[in-house]
Design a protein around this motif. Structure first.
Motif, short mmCIF file in Angstrom:
data_model
loop_
_atom_site.label_atom_id
_atom_site.label_comp_id
_atom_site.label_asym_id
_atom_site.label_seq_id
_atom_site.Cartn_x
_atom_site.Cartn_y
_atom_site.Cartn_z
N PRO A 224 0.89 -1.27 -0.08
CA PRO A 224 -0.01 0.05 -0.09
C PRO A 224 0.88 1.21 0.10
N ASN A 225 2.12 1.30 0.55
CA ASN A 225 2.84 2.57 0.48
C ASN A 225 3.95 2.74 -0.69
N ARG A 226 3.62 1.53 -1.66
CA ARG A 226 4.41 1.67 -2.83
C ARG A 226 3.63 2.12 -4.05
N ARG A 227 4.35 3.03 -5.00
CA ARG A 227 3.37 3.59 -6.16
C ARG A 227 4.42 3.31 -7.15
N TYR A 228 4.08 2.90 -8.07
CA TYR A 228 4.59 2.68 -9.66
C TYR A 228 4.22 3.59 -10.39
N ILE A 229 5.07 4.58 -10.80
CA ILE A 229 4.61 5.89 -11.43
C ILE A 229 5.57 5.85 -12.75
N PRO A 230 4.99 6.13 -13.94
CA PRO A 230 5.78 6.41 -15.26
C PRO A 230 6.53 7.96 -14.98
N VAL A 231 7.76 7.84 -15.61
CA VAL A 231 8.29 9.18 -15.46
C VAL A 231 8.84 9.59 -16.64
N VAL A 232 8.74 10.82 -17.19
CA VAL A 232 9.53 11.35 -18.39
C VAL A 232 10.53 12.52 -17.96
N TYR A 233 11.55 12.50 -18.30
CA TYR A 233 12.72 13.44 -17.98
C TYR A 233 12.63 14.45 -19.00
N VAL A 234 12.16 15.59 -18.37
CA VAL A 234 12.19 16.79 -19.47
C VAL A 234 13.28 17.62 -19.15
N LEU A 235 14.01 17.80 -20.33
CA LEU A 235 15.31 18.49 -20.16
C LEU A 235 15.28 19.73 -20.86
N ASN A 236 15.14 20.77 -20.05
CA ASN A 236 14.80 21.78 -20.42
C ASN A 236 16.01 22.87 -20.69
N LYS A 237 15.68 24.10 -21.59
CA LYS A 237 16.66 25.01 -21.98
C LYS A 237 17.73 24.39 -22.93
N ILE A 238 17.22 23.79 -23.90
CA ILE A 238 18.20 23.28 -24.88
C ILE A 238 18.69 24.39 -25.82
N ASP A 239 17.72 25.52 -25.76
CA ASP A 239 18.40 26.71 -26.64
C ASP A 239 19.58 27.46 -26.12
N SER A 240 20.34 26.97 -25.17
CA SER A 240 21.25 27.37 -24.59
C SER A 240 22.52 26.43 -24.67
N ILE A 241 22.51 25.45 -25.37
CA ILE A 241 23.53 24.42 -25.47
C ILE A 241 23.77 24.28 -26.94
N SER A 242 24.83 23.45 -27.39
CA SER A 242 25.33 23.32 -28.90
C SER A 242 24.51 22.21 -29.33
#
Length: 355
Positions: A224-242
């Motif tokens: 009851p204390n465990r939750r299985y949740i999908p996660v997406v890693y949102v990598l923000n500020k790509i306008d500042s990298i090459s």
């Protein structure tokens, strides 16, 4: 535990310590009132709307509020200083006919699971979400990713994992009966006995249908204390990298590089969100009329039988049900008459016939 070498002689001891640790963590998170970590508090309890909810989690000033504003049009205070958002800010997006709620949560810091920076309330709200966006600033160390994962795991959230395939049934007598359909390479009988002893379970049937670890077994006992949740890693500020750096980011699993400020790649983010939520759209077709493609009934993929479809419209439909006429990918013939147990697929068209 870190200093103890794992071998046959120490496995019982290590299993007992892991079980003890899991129980203590649960008690710590539940707090004195047993409220499960204190999800309440001003601004944290939000009315839930829509068919699913997506929580935004990240360190302060990574662009969560800007992202919410861009996607939903909801104003969430954003500024160049940390901890701008101090409460949960809800927004709603209508995507592919489904209403999906998005929750911008206050920035968390290391030690959040122990209560630092309102961390318990933030992660407690995240536990109730169907999907989590972990928003990361690409200019700051991606170690932030590991810190957030550790905080979520410490709060009983299992990221991008399925529940372990272990069947556990407690009995009144008969001792511990263990069966396994696959070899157990990460777990031995001493560890199983130690965990059962710590949880004061003297009689149970345990069937292992996967190569489980001691942590998997503890997760089943703490279910009851465990939750299985999908996660997406949102990598923000790509306008500042090459471009070269951007190519490297695309290799991170379950990651979507974006620029919330410029609105770059938000379409792909929404597509990935849809795939992760596992939603099924079913269109209604009243007898003798055209299908209603404007307002589909949206169901979860694990609950999308004709009976679930009927209940989502009105409970009385099941009592009056004769059969259903279905067009779409779930049937071999177009149309096909089916019963209540038939499982529907995305974009099926259904007509309910009453007795």
């Amino acid at each position: 535990m870190a200093k103890t070498q794992k071998n046959k002689a120490t496995s019982f001891h290590l299993g007992q310590l892991k079980a003890k640790l899991a129980k203590l963590k649960r008690e710590l998170l539940a707090g004195p009132s047993g409220s499960g970590g204190g999800a309440g508090g001003v601004g944290f309890d939000v009315a839930r709307t829509g068919v699913a909810s997506v929580g935004y989690i990240g360190f302060p000033s990574v662009g969560k509020s800007t992202l919410l504003s861009k996607i939903t049009g909801t104003h969430s205070e954003s500024a160049a200083y940390e901890f701008t958002t101090l409460t949960t800010v809800p927004g709603v997006i209508q995507y592919r006919g489904a209403k999906i709620q998005m929750l911008d949560l206050p920035g968390i810091i290391e030690g959040a699971k122990d209560g630092k920076g309102r961390g318990k309330q933030v992660i407690a709200v995240a536990r109730t979400c169907n999907l989590i966006f972990i928003v990361l600033d690409v200019n700051k160390p991606l170690q932030h990713k590991q810190v957030i994962e550790r905080e979520l795991e410490g709060f009983g959230i299992r990221i991008n994992k399925e529940p372990p395939n272990i069947v556990f049934r407690k009995k009144d007598k008969g001792g511990i009966n263990i069966t396994n359909t696959v070899p157990l390479t990460k777990l031995d009988y001493d560890e199983i006995r130690a965990v059962m002893s710590e949880y004061r379970i003297s009689s149970a049937d345990i069937a292992f249908r996967c190569d489980a670890s001691v942590d998997d077994l503890i997760d089943i006992l703490e279910a009851p204390n465990r939750r299985y949740i999908p996660v997406v890693y949102v990598l923000n500020k790509i306008d500042s990298i090459s471009i070269e750096e951007l190519d490297l980011l695309f290799r991170i699993p379950n990651a979507v590089p974006i620029s919330s400020e410029n609105g770059w790649n938000l379409d792909e983010l929404l597509e990935v969100m849809w795939d992760k939520l596992n939603l099924v759209r079913v269109y209604t077709k009243p007898k003798g009329q055209q299908p209603d493609y404007e307002q589909p009934i949206v169901l979860r993929q694990n609950r999308c039988s004709v009976e679930d479809f009927c209940n989502s419209i009105h409970k009385s439909l099941v009592d009056e049900f004769k059969n259903a006429v279905v067009y779409g990918r779930s049937v071999k013939h177009q149309p096909q008459h089916v019963g209540l147990s038939h499982v529907l697929m995305d974009e099926d068209v259904v007509t309910i016939l009453k007795k």
